[in-house]
Design an enzyme around this catalytic site. Structure first.
Site, PDB file in Angstrom:
ATOM      1  N   ASP A 105       0.775  -1.289  -0.319  1.00 55.91           N
ATOM      2  CA  ASP A 105       0.167  -0.366   0.280  1.00 55.91           C
ATOM      3  C   ASP A 105       1.171   1.346   0.047  1.00 55.91           C
ATOM      4  OD1 ASP A 105      -3.081   0.746   0.671  1.00 55.91           O
ATOM      5  OD2 ASP A 105      -1.698   2.208   0.323  1.00 55.91           O
ATOM      6  N   SER A 124     -10.652   5.338   1.478  1.00 55.12           N
ATOM      7  CA  SER A 124     -11.791   4.911   0.975  1.00 55.12           C
ATOM      8  C   SER A 124     -12.373   3.993   2.372  1.00 55.12           C
ATOM      9  CB  SER A 124     -12.828   4.601   0.466  1.00 55.12           C
ATOM     10  OG  SER A 124     -12.909   4.980  -1.283  1.00 55.12           O
ATOM     11  N   LEU A 129     -21.310   2.144   7.938  1.00 59.38           N
ATOM     12  CA  LEU A 129     -22.612   1.863   8.105  1.00 59.38           C
ATOM     13  C   LEU A 129     -23.041   0.535   7.578  1.00 59.38           C
ATOM     14  CD1 LEU A 129     -22.794   5.244   8.671  1.00 59.38           C
ATOM     15  CD2 LEU A 129     -25.435   4.457   8.512  1.00 59.38           C
ATOM     16  N   HIS A 182     -18.692  12.301  -1.660  1.00 56.01           N
ATOM     17  CA  HIS A 182     -19.783  12.082  -1.394  1.00 56.01           C
ATOM     18  C   HIS A 182     -19.858  12.700  -0.353  1.00 56.01           C
ATOM     19  CE1 HIS A 182     -22.703   9.851   1.454  1.00 56.01           C
ATOM     20  NE2 HIS A 182     -21.963   9.555   2.157  1.00 56.01           N
ATOM     21  N   TYR A 220     -28.414   9.484   5.483  1.00 54.27           N
ATOM     22  CA  TYR A 220     -28.297   8.559   6.308  1.00 54.27           C
ATOM     23  C   TYR A 220     -27.821   9.010   8.354  1.00 54.27           C
ATOM     24  CZ  TYR A 220     -23.059   7.674   4.793  1.00 54.27           C
ATOM     25  OH  TYR A 220     -22.369   7.656   4.682  1.00 54.27           O
ATOM     26  N   VAL A 238     -16.432  -1.873  -4.098  1.00 57.09           N
ATOM     27  CA  VAL A 238     -16.880  -2.531  -3.331  1.00 57.09           C
ATOM     28  C   VAL A 238     -16.867  -2.074  -1.946  1.00 57.09           C
ATOM     29  CG1 VAL A 238     -16.436  -4.755  -1.449  1.00 57.09           C
ATOM     30  CG2 VAL A 238     -15.816  -4.704  -3.573  1.00 57.09           C
ATOM     31  N   ASP A 253     -26.998 -21.809 -20.079  1.00 58.54           N
ATOM     32  CA  ASP A 253     -27.879 -22.445 -20.720  1.00 58.54           C
ATOM     33  C   ASP A 253     -27.767 -21.471 -22.404  1.00 58.54           C
ATOM     34  OD1 ASP A 253     -29.988 -20.267 -20.646  1.00 58.54           O
ATOM     35  OD2 ASP A 253     -31.681 -21.741 -21.350  1.00 58.54           O
ATOM     36  N   TYR A 298     -32.559 -15.494 -38.810  1.00 59.38           N
ATOM     37  CA  TYR A 298     -31.508 -14.462 -38.810  1.00 59.38           C
ATOM     38  C   TYR A 298     -30.668 -13.977 -39.697  1.00 59.38           C
ATOM     39  CZ  TYR A 298     -31.164 -16.698 -33.907  1.00 59.38           C
ATOM     40  OH  TYR A 298     -30.809 -17.333 -32.304  1.00 59.38           O
TER      41      TYR A 298
HETATM   42  C1  LIG Z   1     -17.949   9.261   2.910  1.00 59.08           C
HETATM   43  C2  LIG Z   1     -17.904   7.856   2.538  1.00 59.08           C
HETATM   44  C3  LIG Z   1     -18.814   7.027   3.766  1.00 59.08           C
HETATM   45  C4  LIG Z   1     -18.986   5.896   3.265  1.00 59.08           C
HETATM   46  N1  LIG Z   1     -19.497   5.438   3.964  1.00 59.08           N
HETATM   47  C5  LIG Z   1     -19.890   3.904   4.096  1.00 59.08           C
HETATM   48  C6  LIG Z   1     -20.706   3.652   4.603  1.00 59.08           C
HETATM   49  O1  LIG Z   1     -21.712   4.072   5.796  1.00 59.08           O
HETATM   50  N2  LIG Z   1     -21.033   2.023   4.332  1.00 59.08           N
HETATM   51  C7  LIG Z   1     -19.935   0.916   3.420  1.00 59.08           C
HETATM   52  O2  LIG Z   1     -20.259  -0.346   3.487  1.00 59.08           O
HETATM   53  N3  LIG Z   1     -19.345   1.924   2.442  1.00 59.08           N
HETATM   54  C8  LIG Z   1     -18.918   3.079   2.362  1.00 59.08           C
HETATM   55  N4  LIG Z   1     -18.143   3.520   1.797  1.00 59.08           N
HETATM   56  C9  LIG Z   1     -17.359   3.058   0.975  1.00 59.08           C
HETATM   57  C10 LIG Z   1     -16.392   2.262   1.018  1.00 59.08           C
HETATM   58  O3  LIG Z   1     -15.760   3.315   2.137  1.00 59.08           O
HETATM   59  C11 LIG Z   1     -15.215   1.817   0.514  1.00 59.08           C
HETATM   60  O4  LIG Z   1     -16.472   1.236  -0.893  1.00 59.08           O
HETATM   61  C12 LIG Z   1     -14.629   0.891   0.711  1.00 59.08           C
HETATM   62  O5  LIG Z   1     -13.890   1.927   2.048  1.00 59.08           O
HETATM   63  C13 LIG Z   1     -13.652   0.450  -0.282  1.00 59.08           C
HETATM   64  O6  LIG Z   1     -13.143  -0.345   0.072  1.00 59.08           O
HETATM   65  P1  LIG Z   1     -11.221  -0.773  -0.752  1.00 59.08           P
HETATM   66  O7  LIG Z   1     -10.215  -1.207   0.219  1.00 59.08           O
HETATM   67  O8  LIG Z   1     -11.945  -0.879  -2.407  1.00 59.08           O
HETATM   68  O9  LIG Z   1     -10.742   0.502  -0.956  1.00 59.08           O
HETATM   69  P2  LIG Z   1      -9.954   1.531  -0.524  1.00 59.08           P
HETATM   70  O10 LIG Z   1     -10.023   1.496   1.401  1.00 59.08           O
HETATM   71  O11 LIG Z   1      -9.461   3.487  -0.493  1.00 59.08           O
HETATM   72  O12 LIG Z   1      -8.473   1.019  -0.545  1.00 59.08           O
HETATM   73  C14 LIG Z   1      -7.415   0.624  -1.412  1.00 59.08           C
HETATM   74  C15 LIG Z   1      -5.940   1.141  -1.311  1.00 59.08           C
HETATM   75  O13 LIG Z   1      -5.244   0.696  -2.662  1.00 59.08           O
HETATM   76  C16 LIG Z   1      -4.238   1.718  -2.188  1.00 59.08           C
HETATM   77  N5  LIG Z   1      -3.254   1.577  -3.139  1.00 59.08           N
HETATM   78  C17 LIG Z   1      -4.132   2.359  -4.455  1.00 59.08           C
HETATM   79  N6  LIG Z   1      -3.343   2.859  -5.163  1.00 59.08           N
HETATM   80  C18 LIG Z   1      -2.521   1.871  -4.563  1.00 59.08           C
HETATM   81  C19 LIG Z   1      -0.847   1.596  -5.369  1.00 59.08           C
HETATM   82  N7  LIG Z   1      -0.603   2.086  -6.901  1.00 59.08           N
HETATM   83  N8  LIG Z   1       0.074   1.115  -5.001  1.00 59.08           N
HETATM   84  C20 LIG Z   1       0.053   0.736  -3.775  1.00 59.08           C
HETATM   85  N9  LIG Z   1      -1.128   1.242  -2.715  1.00 59.08           N
HETATM   86  C21 LIG Z   1      -1.828   2.014  -3.452  1.00 59.08           C
HETATM   87  C22 LIG Z   1      -4.293   2.988  -1.400  1.00 59.08           C
HETATM   88  O14 LIG Z   1      -3.613   3.508  -1.110  1.00 59.08           O
HETATM   89  C23 LIG Z   1      -5.821   2.307  -0.202  1.00 59.08           C
HETATM   90  O15 LIG Z   1      -4.857   1.855   0.947  1.00 59.08           O
HETATM   91  C24 LIG Z   1     -18.236   4.911   2.421  1.00 59.08           C
HETATM   92  C25 LIG Z   1     -17.674   5.931   1.206  1.00 59.08           C
HETATM   93  C26 LIG Z   1     -17.112   7.645   2.165  1.00 59.08           C
HETATM   94  C27 LIG Z   1     -16.615   8.171   1.218  1.00 59.08           C
END
Ligand SMILES: Cc1cc2nc3c(=O)[nH]c(=O)nc-3n(C[C@H](O)[C@H](O)[C@H](O)COP(=O)(O)OP(=O)(O)OC[C@H]3O[C@@H](n4cnc5c(N)ncnc54)[C@H](O)[C@@H]3O)c2cc1C
Length: 800
Positions: A34, A44, A51, A219, A250, A347, A536, A633
């Protein structure tokens, strides 16, 4: 066994879950890299309020959420305070009943509450403002960073390496396969690379030339100061997490303050290339500056619903970034071009552990058995659906619609039209009501057929089923059975499979014996290695080494591409061809004069290349509607001519154009299954009533071995139910008070004069005559198991 070396890019909730799940299965040569610090990387997951509302219209997504909850509880990373969704409009109240139905169908306990009961669960609520609520006891708050830490800790203990502050700059490939991940601190060799890079996904995927259809959107999440109604609260949260979907809001508690999330603002997409680096970002890369103007309405709606917030203030906020896709579903699977490059993208925290498990099973076992992944596979898209403009437009629209009430037939509004069959101008002249399928404009019915209603009594379904519906649907269905109708079947996927190895290839890939004479057509299945149904298909042998395969979608093409040897070619001929189904008792009267081929001699499930007037065609004697006729066809350039030729000749026979609404009704009367709705990866042919399509004695084929065991252990069945009311699909089925299954396809049968619903039921409840009930909004609909097919069991119509 030697285990491959895996590099996971990203230590957010998804990467951490995958590292844990892989190492638990003995794959310990795993490196998680990372660019940020671990566990709070700046992605994120680092600021997600966490939630977890589990209910989803998708069974798979609900099951992944349930698994995430169970795992996070075990990891002490979850406050199981429950979830509450409230309705402030009658439409939303009805929607909560529908969601209660989904939850029951997918096995999640939920309770419908009165306004007073809702307020008793959540004391900040003004009971006078709500019409009712839906309470989900097992929902709650995930502690995302804690969950990352806990899963990575377990993984580390099994030997997984976690490298913080390693930015991936490139991915090195050799011979079309991943070889190494290039970081700012050196190279890491890898047999498999999994991109769990969240909003950076498109940037990372591009390193191997992959176009990842995902849009990062900002968001809004705000935090209040002290809320009087929460004063003195010393635990982080005690009330259920709360959703007010009518206002796109929410809420969650944080001690005596409230977190407020908002989807009602304008979409704010950004390009993955414009995300700041860890060192450049003021707070963290996934956090943009809060824009208070966009939040104004959210705050007044909050104060309306939760009176105690009226004397509180919004003290901080972020515009946080996370990923949206074109269909709200995640992107999982292997790149079609670069072997060993996998993605687990778009995700939510809600589904993260489920996705981690699914990916681990897929990687280690070659397929996932716990969840049906057909909706999530990254290779599901049509070429136009990965166009940057489309991805961005759909991502933005899905942000806007995240809490909207979406009817099962509701088509996307934009961008349209995208794909039109050659018959489109004629369909417009006939005033077709178009819906959309894989980008195609597809008539649901034709307003020009209104005169057919005269003298017919077509029952009007209830309000919900009457949307995207017209009584003309019923008239078209009946007219098909009485005379002859033309159906535009162009949207059906068609693949050409050819080459010296084509026969052996299809014998290996399908459950049918396709090594038959030229002109034969075989209905059979594509199975996964675990015996689950992948699709299928109808396989038409058009030459010694040439087949036309009627398939379901892009996943079939992808599956074939992955398995085909060098002497087999697979080509998607859908865009360059078109198809009209001419069906009905008068079909032969219409078509025979137009061709020199003796159509009487062309038996059921046989095909021929011939001419219809001036048009070169392939005719397959098949019918999804259960009537005499052919799928005809031709190439796209001749499509309009084909339509006009048939239409002109059909005048004397009263031909009509008929739409998808009639088609669905007729198909269900005949008991024909539809992949993706009636059966999916999780079902085997025997339980789906498709055992007849499996030729176990033809030699080996993918899934055969697994089927031998599954054949003997059928405990559930896809079952035909008759009802007095039309339902729509995904409703729970009850035996008394006990939920026992769920509806797949449903429609009114205009020939048999009854509602039809196919449903998955325990085998013990699947015998004809068995009475059950379907939960439909706030009602129970009586249903009885029926012998199938409901129409023409002797097949006299089809074989006539
Ligand atoms: C304001 C907000 C509220 C949210 N609320 C909710 C909620 O209530 N419930 C819910 O289920 N979801 C919620 N989400 C969505 C959720 O946070 C994300 O969908 C989820 O955290 C994504 O997880 P991830 O592991 O895919 O991504 P991330 O947590 O972003 O992890 C991706 C990682 O990849 C690393 N990375 C990227 N590029 C590179 C690179 N080139 N080299 C090395 N590392 C790299 C980054 O540093 C990062 O750590 C919310 C999001 C936001 C923004």
């Amino acid at each position: 066994m030697t285990v491959p070396s895996v590099v996971i890019i990203g230590a957010g909730v998804v990467g951490a879950a995958l590292a844990d799940e892989l190492s638990a299965r003995g794959w310990t040569d795993v490196t998680v890299v990372d660019q940020g610090d671990v566990p709070a990387t700046g992605g994120s997951s680092s600021h997600a309020p966490g939630l977890v509302f589990q209910i989803n219209g998708s069974k798979t997504m609900t099951e992944m959420a349930r698994y995430t909850v169970e795992k996070f509880v075990e990891l002490d990373s979850f406050h199981q305070v429950g979830g509450l969704e409230v309705a402030t409009t009658p439409k939303r109240l009805a929607e909560l009943h529908r969601r209660h139905g989904w939850a029951t169908a997918w096995g999640i306990e939920t309770h419908l509450l009165t306004p007073e009961e809702s307020a008793a669960r959540h004391s900040l609520l003004d009971a006078d403002k709500v019409l009712g609520g839906l309470y989900i006891p097992t929902d709650g708050l995930a502690k995302a960073v804690k969950a990352v830490d806990a899963q990575l800790t377990r993984a580390r203990e099994r030997g997984v390496r976690v490298l913080a502050r390693h930015e991936v700059l490139d991915i090195r490939t050799e011979g079309g396969k991943v070889a190494a991940v290039v970081t700012d601190q050196g190279e890491i060799a890898a047999d498999i690379v999994v991109c769990c890079a969240g909003i950076w996904g498109p940037r990372v995927a591009r390193m191997v030339g992959m176009n990842l259809p995902l849009t990062p959107l900002a968001h809004q999440l705000a935090w209040t100061g002290q809320v009087p109604g929460l004063a003195g609260q010393t635990v982080e949260c005690s009330r259920p997490i709360l959703r007010h979907q009518d206002a796109d809001l929410y809420f969650r508690e944080r001690f005596d303050t409230l977190g407020i999330g908002y989807y009602g603002h304008r979409p704010m997409p950004i390009s993955a290339d414009d995300i700041l680096s860890v060192d450049e970002a003021e707070v963290m890369p996934s956090v943009l500056t809060f824009t208070p103007d966009d939040f104004a309405e959210a705050w007044s709606d909050t104060q309306e619903l939760l009176p105690s917030t009226r004397s509180a203030k919004v003290e901080e906020g972020i515009n946080g970034l996370f990923s949206f896709t074109t269909d709200h579903l995640p992107l999982m699977g292997e790149s079609p071009e670069v072997k060993g490059f996998w993605v687990a993208e778009a995700v939510w925290v809600t589904h993260s552990a489920g996705v981690g498990r699914a990916m681990a099973e897929w990687l280690v076992d070659g397929h996932c058995t716990t969840f049906d992944l057909h909706e999530c596979d990254v290779n599901r898209f049509e070429p136009h659906q990965v166009a940057p403009d489309y991805v961005r437009a759909r991502g933005c629209q899905n942000y806007v619609e995240v809490y909207d009430i979406i009817h099962p037939l509701q088509p996307m509004r934009e961008p349209r039209p995208l794909r039109t069959s050659p018959f489109h101008p004629r369909q417009q002249e006939l005033c077709a009501a178009f819906l959309e399928a894989s980008g195609w404009e597809r008539p649901q019915w034709y307003a020009a057929n209104a005169p057919l209603l005269s003298g017919r009594e077509i029952p009007t379904p209830g309000d919900w089923a009457a949307r995207y519906w017209s009584p003309i649907v019923g008239a078209e269905a009946q007219a098909t059975r009485e005379g002859v109708a033309m159906y535009d079947m162009t949207a059906l996927k068609r693949l050409e499979v050819s080459g010296p190895g084509a026969v052996a290839f299809l014998q290996r890939l399908t459950t049918g014996d396709v090594d038959k004479s030229i002109g034969s057509v075989t209905y059979c299945l594509l199975l996964d290695h675990d015996g689950g149904i992948r699709s299928d298909v109808t396989v038409a042998r058009l030459g010694a080494q040439e087949f036309q395969v009627g398939a379901n979608g892009n996943l079939d093409l992808d599956w074939m591409e992955r398995h085909r040897p060098a002497d087999v070619f697979v080509r998607d001929i859908t865009p360059g061809t078109c198809c009209i189904g001419v069906w009905g008792p008068k079909a032969r009267d219409l078509v025979q004069p137009l061709t020199a081929t003796d159509l009487k001699a062309l038996r059921y499930f046989r095909g021929v290349r011939t001419h219809i007037g001036n048009v070169p065609v392939t005719m397959l004697r098949l019918s999804y509607v259960g009537e005499l006729g052919w799928e005809i066809y031709t190439t796209s350039d001749m499509g309009l001519k084909l339509w006009d030729t048939l239409w002109e000749a059909g005048r004397d026979h009263g031909v009509i154009a008929a739409g998808r609404g009639a088609f669905t009704s007729l198909r269900l009367e005949k008991g024909y299954r539809s992949f993706g709705t009636d059966m999916t990866f999780e079902h085997d042919p025997y339980e789906a009533g498709l055992g007849f399509a499996v030729k176990l004695d033809k030699g080996d084929f993918i899934g055969r071995e697994a089927l031998l065991a599954r054949k003997e252990s059928v405990t559930r069945r896809l079952t035909c139910l008759l009802t007095d009311e039309v339902v729509m699909g995904k409703e729970p089925v009850y035996d008394g008070e006990r939920p026992v299954g769920y509806v797949t396809s449903a429609a009114y049968g205009y020939t048999i004069g009854k509602g039809i619903a196919y449903a998955w039921l325990p085998a013990s409840l699947a015998d004809p005559g068995q009475a059950v009930q379907i939960g439909y909004f706030d009602r129970r609909v009586d249903a009885v198991v029926a012998e199938e097919p409901l129409f023409d069991p002797a097949m006299t119509r089809l074989r006539g």
